[in-house]
Design a protein around this motif. Structure first.
Motif, short mmCIF file in Angstrom:
data_model
loop_
_atom_site.label_atom_id
_atom_site.label_comp_id
_atom_site.label_asym_id
_atom_site.label_seq_id
_atom_site.Cartn_x
_atom_site.Cartn_y
_atom_site.Cartn_z
N VAL A 168 -29.16 47.62 -20.07
CA VAL A 168 -30.14 46.97 -20.94
C VAL A 168 -31.55 47.46 -20.60
O VAL A 168 -32.34 47.80 -21.49
CB VAL A 168 -30.06 45.44 -20.84
N LEU B 61 -32.45 50.81 -21.98
CA LEU B 61 -32.39 50.95 -23.42
C LEU B 61 -33.77 51.25 -24.01
O LEU B 61 -34.78 50.71 -23.58
CB LEU B 61 -31.87 49.63 -24.03
N ALA C 242 -35.78 50.54 -27.14
CA ALA C 242 -35.69 49.59 -28.25
C ALA C 242 -35.89 50.28 -29.60
O ALA C 242 -36.65 51.26 -29.71
CB ALA C 242 -36.73 48.48 -28.08
N GLU D 107 -23.49 44.80 -34.55
CA GLU D 107 -23.53 44.20 -33.21
C GLU D 107 -22.26 43.41 -32.92
O GLU D 107 -21.74 43.45 -31.80
CB GLU D 107 -24.75 43.30 -33.08
N HIS E 47 -19.92 43.85 -29.79
CA HIS E 47 -19.59 42.71 -28.94
C HIS E 47 -18.08 42.62 -28.74
O HIS E 47 -17.60 42.34 -27.64
CB HIS E 47 -20.06 41.41 -29.59
N LEU F 14 -27.87 52.72 -29.79
CA LEU F 14 -28.49 51.60 -29.08
C LEU F 14 -27.46 50.55 -28.72
O LEU F 14 -27.46 50.01 -27.60
CB LEU F 14 -29.60 50.98 -29.93
N MET F 15 -26.57 50.24 -29.64
CA MET F 15 -25.55 49.23 -29.38
C MET F 15 -24.55 49.69 -28.33
O MET F 15 -24.14 48.92 -27.46
CB MET F 15 -24.82 48.88 -30.68
N THR G 137 -25.15 51.72 -25.90
CA THR G 137 -25.88 51.63 -24.64
C THR G 137 -25.97 50.18 -24.17
O THR G 137 -25.79 49.88 -22.99
CB THR G 137 -27.28 52.22 -24.79
N LEU G 138 -26.25 49.28 -25.10
CA LEU G 138 -26.41 47.87 -24.76
C LEU G 138 -25.15 47.29 -24.12
O LEU G 138 -25.23 46.45 -23.22
CB LEU G 138 -26.77 47.07 -26.02
#
Length: 367
Positions: A11, A14, A16, A101, A105, A126-127, A129-130
């Protein structure tokens, strides 16, 4: 010790997501009149929201003190009826971004992989990586998804493949034959997400909902932000196989789609006149820019969406210099396209103003 030492490393590392620069921020920073600023950076509808949607949203405000229908029965039923799927196939999202997302998840972890095209929507990376997953980027020759290569990239650890069709930021599309060939090779442990945020702009759209009806592990993402002009409301949806939909319903937040947004979206889906007006002004805008870029010898990518990608030989510089004159475009450095900008279709007056300002900041040899 700094608090980020205790946070999840993936996180903290990341970068943004940076949306298109807002009109209000530009006006404040540059001392400009907001009404004189032209924003063609975020693929928004230049005609604004559907009139029917505005009326429905005003009425819904009278019950703003009451929690929304958490299951979104009316809107989901309308979507299911229009698309000939079951209610259980439809999942509402706080924008279609939330469906992205929710998929991540549900299916990603540090041992999993997500596959996408090299110049696909940056939120996929991004997702991944998150959630600490491996992001597998497949080259897209000519800025078009290479679905055969994407199928080759699937491994036992692959959990998600994202296919943006039409793709943002390139505006390109893959056809039915390539999609069918790809799906024939996808194993059962992979969920394929077809991101169709710009679907309604297509004259001859491929059919991926058939994979939902066949019970394949797929999610088709659509949004009311683009052609319906409801970007501020954050309302989108996924049409998924029932197994995938059941998982996403468990992952989403309660009341993730607010009542005002649900009311606006329900009315917008019925406003065919507004959709056709938007499609017409979009076709006009694309023809205007393609002719102008060809006359100027500028390289561009023919688009089927509501934006166009053009090589201006220095995207960040052109963005900054156009911004000083009150025109907001989107630089493409974050997509590994530092020479390019993306321009959304505006009204005829906005398109003309954008082109005039673009001309003023291009190298002399380019105009």
């Amino acid at each position: 010790m700094a608090i980020d030492s205790y946070a999840n490393r993936f996180v903290c590392d990341l970068h943004a997501y940076e949306p298109g620069k807002p009109i209000s921020e530009t006006a404040r920073e540059l001392g400009l009149d907001p009404s004189q600023i032209v924003k063609v950076a975020s693929n928004e509808n230049p005609l604004g929201p559907s009139p029917l949607a505005k009326e429905a949203m005003r009425a819904a405000l009278e019950e703003a003190h009451i929690y929304p229908d958490g299951g979104g029965w009316k809107l989901r039923s309308a979507i299911a009826g229009r698309l000939d799927v079951d209610l259980a196939n439809v999942v509402l999202g706080n924008g279609s971004n939330e469906i992205i997302e929710l998929l991540c998840h549900s299916f990603l972890n540090p041992r999993a992989e997500l596959i996408a095209a090299e110049h696909a929507f940056v939120v996929y990376k991004l997702m991944a990586t998150l959630f600490g997953a491996k992001y597998v980027e497949v080259p897209d020759p000519g800025f078009v998804h290479d679905l055969d290569a994407m199928a080759d990239a699937i491994t036992p650890d692959t959990r998600l493949v994202f296919i943006a069709n039409p793709n943002n930021p390139t505006g390109t599309m893959v056809g039915q034959e390539a999609l069918d060939r790809f799906m024939a090779r996808v194993p059962d442990h992979v969920v394929v997400a077809f991101d169709e945020a710009y679907h309604e702009f297509l004259d001859d759209a491929p059919d991926v909902l058939k994979y939902v009806r066949e019970g394949r592990n797929v999610a088709v993402l659509r949004t009311c932000s683009k052609i319906h002009g409801l970007a501020a409301l954050r309302i989108g949806y996924g049409i998924c196989s029932k197994g995938v939909a059941e998982i996403l319903q468990k992952a989403r937040q309660p009341f993730n789609a607010n009542a005002i947004a649900q009311a606006g979206a329900l009315a917008a889906l019925e406003d065919g006149e507004h959709v056709e007006k938007t499609r017409a002004i979009n076709r006009e805008g694309l023809a205007f820019y393609e002719k102008a870029f060809a006359e100027r010898g500028l390289e561009y990518v023919p688009s089927v969406a509501n934006f166009i990608l053009v090589n201006v030989r220095g995207g960040d510089r052109v963005f900054r210099e156009m911004l000083q004159q009150g025109v907001i475009v989107r630089a493409m450095s974050s997509y590994k396209l530092p020479d390019w900008v993306r321009i959304s279709m505006g009204t005829p007056a906005q398109n003309l103003r954008c082109l005039q300002v673009l001309d003023s900041v291009l190298p002399v040899a380019a105009v």
